[in-house]
Design an enzyme around this catalytic site. Structure first.
Site, PDB file in Angstrom:
ATOM      1  N   ASP A  46      -0.095   4.876   1.493  1.00  0.00           N
ATOM      2  CA  ASP A  46      -0.243   5.715   2.682  1.00  0.00           C
ATOM      3  C   ASP A  46       0.007   4.917   3.955  1.00  0.00           C
ATOM      4  OD1 ASP A  46      -1.134   8.186   1.368  1.00  0.00           O
ATOM      5  OD2 ASP A  46      -2.866   6.976   0.789  1.00  0.00           O
TER       6      ASP A  46
ATOM      7  N   ASP B 283       0.871  -1.162   0.000  1.00  0.00           N
ATOM      8  CA  ASP B 283       0.000   0.000   0.000  1.00  0.00           C
ATOM      9  C   ASP B 283       0.915   1.221   0.000  1.00  0.00           C
ATOM     10  OD1 ASP B 283      -2.279   1.625   0.245  1.00  0.00           O
ATOM     11  OD2 ASP B 283      -2.187   1.548   2.430  1.00  0.00           O
TER      12      ASP B 283
END
Length: 590
Positions: A141, A139
């Site tokens: 963030d 991912d």
């Protein structure tokens, strides 16, 4: 110096030492308190051996052993005290046991304090070998990019202003500011009752952590509202932590949700303070919509891109981790919900302009968790300028940027299936749950709060509290069998002390809600989901730099309640480093 393998009877000759040890062990043996702290393999083997020979025996048997060596019948003494016409004898006896137990427990603290946990350790819920991992996914963030607290303040302020300007909320809300340490991740929000709370793995509310607005709700009021402190399964949040399909609870699992919880509490507080009648469900939906607008309308992204140095941390050595994987020939891919411009600007800052050369596949605006379940959305190629291509995607190629899509198409086009894939993310539900349950990928959770909590656990204050809390709990468990009024009065005093200490340990982590991982002694609901959906977890990706790619992560073998605790236990490699020495007995050479 006595070595443990010597004749056990030789240790029994040391009456003074044995008597002290009995007092301590009798108080804590049920909780296996000593070995729990000495947690590398060799240390636990010695500690278990010690506990098997001393602590695991019943108090009655230990009393008999002591009686043979000292000439004092401890069991008879306790019986005499219990049957005495004067409760004062029993009271004095119990407090003498208490004082000696506390003395001996505190004597352990210097050694326990040396047994600190390395906050850069990778912890395992499930056995996993990096030697079997060929493909690494990420991912963006709070996995590749870490943000400063300024970002949460920004989200709070923008959403607050949206409520005032677009939803016609009172101007007086301007007086509220973001409070960084008020809430923690993993909390539940009762949408209909407007209550924020922490719930444990068994669906019990942790009393003392229920807030309406900015103020705690008394325990009696909570118990009255919920007919106790248990939240039925049908009222809990759905699989992804959402309040939907009749569920009245919303669980906040995302780090980005901290500003949303803050804003909910502040608006609730304003309405109550000014005696404004309001519908809690409308308030929840309006705050949710305002927070959503901050992301969906691109306000957040534009603000961060314009002042990236103030919002993005360097990324916890993200570049070093990606470079290490790349040089070892590992395949890498990125799946994020963020738009390409935002990711590109951040990765240029964290890694450099050549960051895309490290990744075999880059997917943006993926719409997780829908990406993992919805088979209908096809991939679409996006240019560096954001132009969308209309051509059908037959292959996911390195150097290209793709938007949306779905995991089933991803698996078909890449063939990256099963346990050779390891995916990292910070959101237990949106990033990890479907991958481990439906597709057999290995999963790694990034928990930034872990580093702070481990450092707190290593402090002298915390070690002192927890050591005596364990000892006192064992003392209460053993001595509750004395049912005469004098004894029960003493035990009740101990119970009050224990409750006060439990509150102290909670407040060390967070004054309102305590630890992310525990509700007093039970795991939190967050911990339960973390252990189910993440094979490994760590504070940041930088922890990978401490291990080679042949390393196997082993979960600690913690005995079930009905199992014998006398086998050696392991802890995460590199987590602890301490010779195990108690009193005059050196376990290091055993």
């Amino acid at each position: 110096m006595l070595l443990l393998p010597q004749s056990f009877s030789s240790l029994l000759k040391n009456n003074d030492y044995l008597q002290k040890l009995f007092i301590c062990c009798s108080a804590i043996h049920t909780h296996h308190g000593i070995p729990r702290y000495f947690a590398n393999r060799a240390q636990r083997r010695k500690a278990r051996f010690w506990e098997r020979n001393f602590c695991a025996v019943s108090c009655r048997h230990a009393e008999q052993v002591l009686g043979q060596q000292t000439g004092v019948n401890y069991a008879k003494k306790a019986t005499m005290c219990s049957s005495s016409s004067s409760g004062q004898d029993m009271t004095n006896w119990l407090w003498s046991i208490y004082n000696e137990t506390k003395k001996q427990t505190e004597a352990l603290i210097p050694e326990i304090s040396k047994n600190s946990v390395n906050p850069n350790t990778i912890f395992a819920n499930n056995e996993m070998s990096l030697d079997n991992i060929e493909i690494y996914g990420f991912d963006y963030d709070y996995t590749l990019a870490f943000y400063s607290r300024r970002l949460h303040t920004l989200i709070f302020n923008i959403a607050r202003d949206i409520l005032i300007q677009e939803h016609r909320y009172p101007e007086g809300l301007q007086e509220y500011e973001y409070t960084p340490d008020f809430v923690i991740r993993g909390l539940h929000y009762d949408v209909q009752k407007a209550l924020l709370m922490k719930i444990d793995a068994f669906h019990y509310i942790q009393l003392g952590t229920v807030y309406r607005g900015l103020h705690p709700v008394p325990d009696k009021e909570v118990i009255a509202m919920y007919d106790g402190s248990h939240v039925p399964l049908e009222n809990m949040s759905d699989f992804y932590g959402k309040s939907s399909h009749g569920h009245t609870m919303k669980q906040y699992m995302d780090i980005f949700s901290l500003p949303e919880m803050n804003l909910l509490c502040c608006v609730n507080d304003y309405f109550m303070k000014h005696n404004i009648d309001y519908e809690p469900v409308h308030l929840y939906k309006d705050v949710k919509a305002a927070i959503g607008d901050v992301h969906v309308k691109g306000i957040l992204y534009r603000a961060v891109e314009a002042d990236i140095e103030n919002y993005i941390s360097y990324g916890e050595q993200t570049h070093a981790v990606l470079k290490k994987l790349y040089e070892d020939g590992k395949k890498m891919f990125l799946i994020t919900n963020s738009p390409f411009d935002f990711v590109d600007r951040g990765m240029n800052y964290i890694v450099g302009t050549e960051w895309r050369e490290l990744f075999d596949i880059v997917i943006v605006q993926a719409d997780k968790p829908g990406f993992f379940n919805d088979r209908r959305k096809p991939f679409r190629r996006v240019t560096d300028k954001g132009v969308l291509h209309w051509d059908r995607i037959h292959k996911l190629e390195k150097g290209n940027i793709y938007k949306q899509g779905n995991l089933y198409e991803f698996l078909r086009l890449t063939g990256w299936r099963g346990s050779k894939v390891l995916y990292f993310g910070d959101h237990i539900y949106s990033d990890l749950a479907d991958l481990t349950l439906k597709h057999g990928w290995r999963t790694g959770a990034i928990i930034p709060e872990l580093r702070k909590e481990v450092k707190i656990m290593n402090t002298k204050e915390y070690v002192h509290l927890m050591t005596w809390l364990q000892g006192l709990t064992g003392l209460i468990e053993h001595m509750q069998v004395h049912r005469d009024p004098a004894s029960q009065a003493v035990v009740q005093e101990w119970i009050k002390e224990r409750e006060a200490m439990r509150s102290q340990t909670k407040n060390i982590f967070n004054a309102q809600f305590g630890s992310l991982f525990r509700t007093y002694h039970n795991p939190t609901y967050f911990s339960r989901r973390l252990s189910r959906f993440a094979d490994i977890y760590m504070a940041s990706l930088s922890c990978l730099l401490n291990y080679d790619f042949q390393h196997t992560f082993f979960p600690r073998r913690t005995p079930l309640q009905h199992e014998s605790p006398f086998w050696p236990e392991q802890t995460s490699a590199g987590a602890m480093n301490m010779p195990f020495v108690v009193g005059h007995i050196n376990f290091e050479n055993c």
